[in-house]
Design a protein around this motif. Structure first.
Motif, PDB file in Angstrom:
ATOM      1  N   HIS A  40      38.388  88.423  33.310  1.00 12.57           N
ATOM      2  CA  HIS A  40      37.380  87.445  32.843  1.00 12.57           C
ATOM      3  C   HIS A  40      36.126  87.799  33.766  1.00 12.57           C
ATOM      4  O   HIS A  40      35.045  87.743  33.144  1.00 12.57           O
ATOM      5  N   LEU A  41      36.277  87.684  35.087  1.00 11.49           N
ATOM      6  CA  LEU A  41      35.139  88.289  36.003  1.00 11.49           C
ATOM      7  C   LEU A  41      34.592  89.648  35.666  1.00 11.49           C
ATOM      8  O   LEU A  41      33.385  89.956  35.610  1.00 11.49           O
ATOM      9  N   GLY A  42      35.332  90.695  35.322  1.00  9.11           N
ATOM     10  CA  GLY A  42      34.770  91.997  34.881  1.00  9.11           C
ATOM     11  C   GLY A  42      34.225  91.840  33.623  1.00  9.11           C
ATOM     12  O   GLY A  42      32.979  92.675  33.610  1.00  9.11           O
ATOM     13  N   GLU A  43      34.106  91.149  32.839  1.00 11.43           N
ATOM     14  CA  GLU A  43      33.219  91.150  31.470  1.00 11.43           C
ATOM     15  C   GLU A  43      32.041  90.279  31.896  1.00 11.43           C
ATOM     16  O   GLU A  43      31.059  90.492  31.364  1.00 11.43           O
ATOM     17  N   GLN A  44      32.225  89.429  32.742  1.00 11.49           N
ATOM     18  CA  GLN A  44      30.853  88.770  33.424  1.00 11.49           C
ATOM     19  C   GLN A  44      29.828  89.713  34.070  1.00 11.49           C
ATOM     20  O   GLN A  44      28.617  89.639  33.843  1.00 11.49           O
ATOM     21  N   VAL A  45      30.351  90.586  34.808  1.00  6.65           N
ATOM     22  CA  VAL A  45      29.717  91.388  35.712  1.00  6.65           C
ATOM     23  C   VAL A  45      29.591  92.954  35.335  1.00  6.65           C
ATOM     24  O   VAL A  45      28.993  93.875  35.858  1.00  6.65           O
ATOM     25  N   ASP A  46      30.184  93.183  33.918  1.00  9.25           N
ATOM     26  CA  ASP A  46      30.136  94.402  33.291  1.00  9.25           C
ATOM     27  C   ASP A  46      30.964  95.542  34.295  1.00  9.25           C
ATOM     28  O   ASP A  46      30.278  96.544  34.401  1.00  9.25           O
ATOM     29  N   GLU A  47      32.007  95.474  34.783  1.00 13.60           N
ATOM     30  CA  GLU A  47      32.726  96.233  35.534  1.00 13.60           C
ATOM     31  C   GLU A  47      34.553  96.399  35.257  1.00 13.60           C
ATOM     32  O   GLU A  47      34.637  95.379  34.783  1.00 13.60           O
ATOM     33  N   ALA A  48      34.914  97.109  35.426  1.00 16.13           N
ATOM     34  CA  ALA A  48      36.332  97.234  34.970  1.00 16.13           C
ATOM     35  C   ALA A  48      37.137  96.442  35.578  1.00 16.13           C
ATOM     36  O   ALA A  48      36.928  96.133  37.063  1.00 16.13           O
ATOM     37  N   PRO A  49      37.979  95.683  35.339  1.00 18.07           N
ATOM     38  CA  PRO A  49      38.947  94.896  35.857  1.00 18.07           C
ATOM     39  C   PRO A  49      39.693  95.440  37.079  1.00 18.07           C
ATOM     40  O   PRO A  49      39.965  94.598  38.187  1.00 18.07           O
ATOM     41  N   SER A  50      39.884  96.616  37.072  1.00 17.13           N
ATOM     42  CA  SER A  50      40.612  97.438  38.365  1.00 17.13           C
ATOM     43  C   SER A  50      39.722  97.389  39.457  1.00 17.13           C
ATOM     44  O   SER A  50      40.115  97.054  40.682  1.00 17.13           O
ATOM     45  N   LEU A  51      38.394  97.683  39.343  1.00 16.48           N
ATOM     46  CA  LEU A  51      37.537  97.467  40.472  1.00 16.48           C
ATOM     47  C   LEU A  51      37.226  96.004  40.980  1.00 16.48           C
ATOM     48  O   LEU A  51      37.226  95.838  41.796  1.00 16.48           O
ATOM     49  N   VAL A  52      37.207  95.008  39.647  1.00 16.48           N
ATOM     50  CA  VAL A  52      36.941  93.731  40.343  1.00 16.48           C
ATOM     51  C   VAL A  52      38.245  93.180  41.020  1.00 16.48           C
ATOM     52  O   VAL A  52      38.102  92.684  42.102  1.00 16.48           O
ATOM     53  N   SER A  53      39.446  93.703  40.576  1.00 14.58           N
ATOM     54  CA  SER A  53      40.571  93.191  41.247  1.00 14.58           C
ATOM     55  C   SER A  53      40.730  93.670  42.644  1.00 14.58           C
ATOM     56  O   SER A  53      40.910  92.975  43.508  1.00 14.58           O
ATOM     57  N   TYR A  54      40.220  95.006  43.241  1.00 16.63           N
ATOM     58  CA  TYR A  54      40.340  95.443  44.387  1.00 16.63           C
ATOM     59  C   TYR A  54      39.187  94.701  45.022  1.00 16.63           C
ATOM     60  O   TYR A  54      39.549  94.374  46.266  1.00 16.63           O
TER      61      TYR A  54
END
Length: 195
Positions: A40-54
């Motif tokens: 969800h957050l990755g979509e908001q910030v236009d980043e890959a979920p794996s990077l957001v998860s890190y």
């Protein structure tokens, strides 16, 4: 949420963890959403979920966010939520060493940059908001002649009023009064200057 109070950050490690541009953006997004997944957050910030998860794990390592209950989906993704209602960072906690002051200054500048960008985004998008919201927008500046003690008193009074409206709005919304409610950013600065 573990705490209904702001968490006061007093150590450089936590300050640096939150002072990363993407982490600060993710933290703010979680404060607004209440809980979200890396996807969800990755979509908001236009980043890959794996990077957001890190970056979410880094925030969790410092106790800024925590795992939340599953909110649906297939159960494979972690849900995250803020560990408190927000954070408080005060210069006084970082004045005892030059490297701490540098870290605090970098954090404060990033915070200001992100606040400024949010207001710029509002200005760019204001034509999409109804007239009642454009009329309600607060944009004011005052040049006061105060002592340091008077500025502290003014700040405390204003924060009391802000908390009152926040608590009322959240209580009304929890009671079902959701009509017309939007997220509202309120930035307050009070600082001395010489002409």
């Amino acid at each position: 949420m573990a705490s209904k109070e702001n968490r006061r950050i007093t150590d450089v490690g936590t300050l640096k963890a939150l002072g990363h541009p993407l982490r600060m953006t993710l933290y703010r997004a979680l404060l607004v959403a209440g809980a979200a997944t890396a996807s969800h957050l990755g979509e908001q910030v236009d980043e890959a979920p794996s990077l957001v998860s890190y970056h979410l794990r880094k925030l969790a390592e410092h106790g800024l966010i925590e795992e939340a209950e599953q909110r649906g989906g297939d159960g494979r993704e972690r849900w995250w939520q803020p560990a408190s209602d927000g954070v408080s960072v005060r210069g006084v906690d970082f004045r005892d060493a030059p490297e701490k002051e540098v870290a605090h200054l970098a954090f404060t500048r990033l915070y200001l940059d992100q606040r400024t960008e949010a207001y710029r985004r509002h200005l760019d998008e204001r034509a999409t908001w109804p007239a009642e919201w454009n009329d309600a927008v607060a944009d004011a500046e005052g040049n006061l002649r105060l002592t340091a003690a008077e500025l502290v008193a003014l700040k405390d009074e204003l924060l009391t009023v802000i908390r009152k409206y926040d608590e009322k709005g959240r209580a009304d919304e929890a009671a079902g009064d959701t009509g017309g409610r939007e997220n509202v950013a309120l930035h307050l600065y009070g600082f001395p200057f010489r002409a």
